[in-house]
Design an enzyme around this catalytic site. Structure first.
Site, PDB file in Angstrom:
ATOM      1  N   LYS A  81       0.827  -1.421   0.141  1.00 64.92           N
ATOM      2  CA  LYS A  81       0.002   0.130   0.170  1.00 64.92           C
ATOM      3  C   LYS A  81       0.727   1.369  -0.081  1.00 64.92           C
ATOM      4  CE  LYS A  81      -4.023   2.081   2.594  1.00 64.92           C
ATOM      5  NZ  LYS A  81      -4.761   1.950   3.626  1.00 64.92           N
ATOM      6  N   SER A 156      -9.476   2.617   2.828  1.00 65.10           N
ATOM      7  CA  SER A 156      -8.104   2.577   2.047  1.00 65.10           C
ATOM      8  C   SER A 156      -7.895   1.859   1.202  1.00 65.10           C
ATOM      9  CB  SER A 156      -7.885   4.057   2.714  1.00 65.10           C
ATOM     10  OG  SER A 156      -7.680   2.895   3.395  1.00 65.10           O
ATOM     11  N   SER A 180      -9.799   0.119   6.710  1.00 69.16           N
ATOM     12  CA  SER A 180      -9.109  -0.241   5.431  1.00 69.16           C
ATOM     13  C   SER A 180      -8.495  -1.463   5.302  1.00 69.16           C
ATOM     14  CB  SER A 180      -8.169   0.848   5.391  1.00 69.16           C
ATOM     15  OG  SER A 180      -9.198   2.719   5.491  1.00 69.16           O
TER      16      SER A 180
END
Lengths: 501, 98
Positions: A81, A156, A180
């Site tokens: 990420k 996210s 997330s």
């Protein structure tokens, strides 16, 4: 689905690497080929680090050839990420603010991955500074759900979950402030774990809400997630909230496949109105599977969870308004309007206007409001009291049961654009995941089937007491095995075939 | 509904050092009212005598030994600077002309 190497689990790839049937370089290239073929549609990746990945893979191959002892995940590819720093590799956090920034240091998560020989393919898309539930808040375009390209992959960490579901990587790293990791896992039929707060270092994780942020492992199976968990977790003196205790035996727990005599509590408040029928159906089906496997299922009440969402949307923006003050255009990131005539303060304001997107500004303003004199006690102060009540609810529940369970989200993946103009509706999506962050405990999402009405994956959430993350793996591993034997194959194998370009 | 005026949002934007257009201020003012309504639930506990929790897993006075350890070099530290002069970050003027 004709089964290629990219469709294997990380554990299977690990075995293939160990037996010499495939090299780490071949494995990395197979994944880069897959990314070239499908990522034009999915848009999971913001940046690929071919050179770094292939160098790491070659080094692992050399170590194996020399007979050195390596980590089981050495040579297995991973998607990272874009909120974690990796030295020399662009790190944007999905924001224009950090466009072009190449960090001068590795996050501890990356240091641990490199040490284990994991091959980092590239950086994945996300909502800007991890604020969002859909990746629609990324400054670099929306990621699409491999199950249905018109739908969100969660957020996210939607880039990481989509990369897993699209077979672009067998492992990924996410971060979870309010869900997330778990919500993207739920809507893409993958597995994601938010470890106990403080058990994975936050050093090099660009901060959103420091008291809630936690990095964690993501994969397509519970065992793969456990293997990655053991690689990234551990005490780190560079993070003052890091817990100085040995890492639990997650892999061993994932392989137990036994829940006989375990007490599993169903949270009464995380059900009912607002939950999609197919989510409830699949959740209940999973409970039956656990019951058949010998667990005892009881209902548990957590009355303060009613306030969790409201408390979260005060605490997280408050901490964000403070954390994001660091983006001042002076030391790194973009700078706008510095023409020699303007003051530092004017340049700062212009840069933040251009560099931050709508949701980030919304939360900075909300946080600034909640922390300002006259409103502090009513908003931020009250939210911190709610946090105490939620911790107490969990303590009372865990005195009676080993783990708690709920659906991961009230619905399956929604359509891109469906909620992007309604922040309050978007926030409701996190109602089941947020209490875990407020209490700092562990949470896992794993797939429990497809909703009959739309054929989309449903997530099952398991919550375990702080520092007992292995319990999630034990229950999750058992449930996964039971469900897969009833389906005849893993859920991810029934994902639609993607168009290959 | 919790009302928050455009002027209040403008003040918060100034405190946050974010330039905003009139249209942005108007839009945010109406959204803030809705968001504050949805979070005002927490005020139900405002008067109750409950200790606040700032961190889920509380730790106090986390220290490290007072010894020098390697850190970033000047070159690494300045590598992301929007502007630099020799070994320093170059920033716009901080004090006014007058």
């Amino acid at each position: 689905m004709s089964r290629e190497i990219i469709h294997q689990t990380a554990a299977e790839m690990s075995a293939e690497l160990a037996s010499g049937n495939v090299t780490a370089v071949e494995l990395a290239n197979a994944h880069f080929d897959r990314i070239s073929a499908v990522d034009g549609d999915i848009h999971a990746f913001l940046h690929l680090d071919r050179e770094g990945a292939l160098a790491q893979a070659a080094s692992v191959d050399a170590s194996r050839k020399a007979g050195e002892k390596v980590n089981p995940l050495a040579g297995v590819p991973l998607a990272l990420k874009d909120v974690l720093t990796q030295k020399g590799v662009p790190t944007t956090c999905g924001s224009k603010m950090l466009e072009g920034w190449r960090p001068p240091y590795d996050s501890t998560v990356v240091t641990n991955l490199k040490k284990a020989g994991v091959v980092i393919l590239g950086k994945t898309n996300m909502d800007e500074f991890a604020m969002g539930s859909s990746t629609e808040n990324s400054a670099y375009g929306t990621t699409r759900n491999p199950w249905d390209l018109s739908r969100i992959p969660g957020g996210s960490g939607g880039g990481s979950s989509a990369a897993l579901a699209g077979f672009e990587a067998p492992l990924a790293i996410g971060t979870d402030t309010g869900g997330s990791i778990r919500q993207p896992a739920a809507v893409t039929g993958t597995v994601g774990v938010k470890p106990t707060y403080g058990s994975v270092s936050r050093y090099g994780l660009v901060a959103f809400s420091s008291s809630l942020d936690q990095a964690g492992p993501c994969a397509r199976t519970v065992l793969d997630t456990a293997m990655l968990h053991e690689v990234i977790a551990g005490y780190d003196p560079k993070d003052s909230t890091s817990i100085n205790a040995p890492v639990g035996k997650m892999v061993e727990a994932a392989k137990k496949l036994d829940v006989k005599g375990m007490k599993i509590g169903v949270v009464k408040e995380l059900a009912g109105d607002g939950y999609q029928a197919g989510v409830t159906t699949r959740f209940n089906g999973a409970l039956e599977a656990l019951l058949s496997a010998g667990a005892e299922i009881v209902e548990v009440s957590a009355p303060s969870f009613e306030y969790a969402l409201a408390a979260y949307y005060l605490i997280a923006p408050s901490e964000a308004s403070s954390n994001l003050a660091r983006f001042d255009s002076m030391r790194y990131g973009i700078r706008i309007g510095d023409d020699g005539s303007r003051s530092a303060e004017e340049v700062m304001k212009m840069t933040r206007e251009v560099g931050f997107g709508k949701e980030v500004k919304r939360r900075i303003i909300l946080g600034t409001y909640a922390l300002s004199s006259g409103y502090y006690d009513a908003y931020y102060g009250s939210a911190q009291k709610v946090r105490t009540l939620i911790k107490r609810d969990y303590e009372a529940a865990f005195a009676k049961v080993d783990v708690l369970v709920s659906p991961t989200c009230p619905t399956t993946a929604f359509k891109i654009g469906e909620k992007s103009d309604d922040p309050v509706a978007m926030y409701l999506n996190d109602v089941c995941t947020i209490p875990v962050n407020l209490a700092g405990i562990g949470g896992m999402s794993l797939p429990c089937g497809l909703a009959p009405e739309d054929g989309l994956p449903v997530g099952f959430q398991i919550m375990s007491p702080a520092m007992k993350d292995e319990l999630m793996y034990q229950v999750g591993g058992t449930l996964e095995a039971a469900l897969q034997s009833s389906w005849g194959q893993p859920l991810y194998a029934s994902a639609p075939t993607l168009a290959v370009k | 509904m919790a009302a928050i005026s455009r002027e209040e949002v403008a003040h918060l934007a100034r405190l946050s050092r974010i330039e905003m257009t009139d249209a942005e201020l108007d839009h945010l003012a109406s959204e803030m009212g809705l968001i504050l309504d949805s979070v005002s639930k927490v005020q139900a506990v405002a008067d109750q005598d409950i200790p606040p929790t700032s961190h889920a897993i509380a730790m106090q006075n986390v220290m490290r030994p007072d010894v020098v350890v390697p850190s970033l070099t000047n070159e690494e530290t300045l590598s992301g600077a929007p502007a630099r002069e020799e070994d320093r970050f170059k920033v716009p003027q901080i004090l006014g002309e007058e």
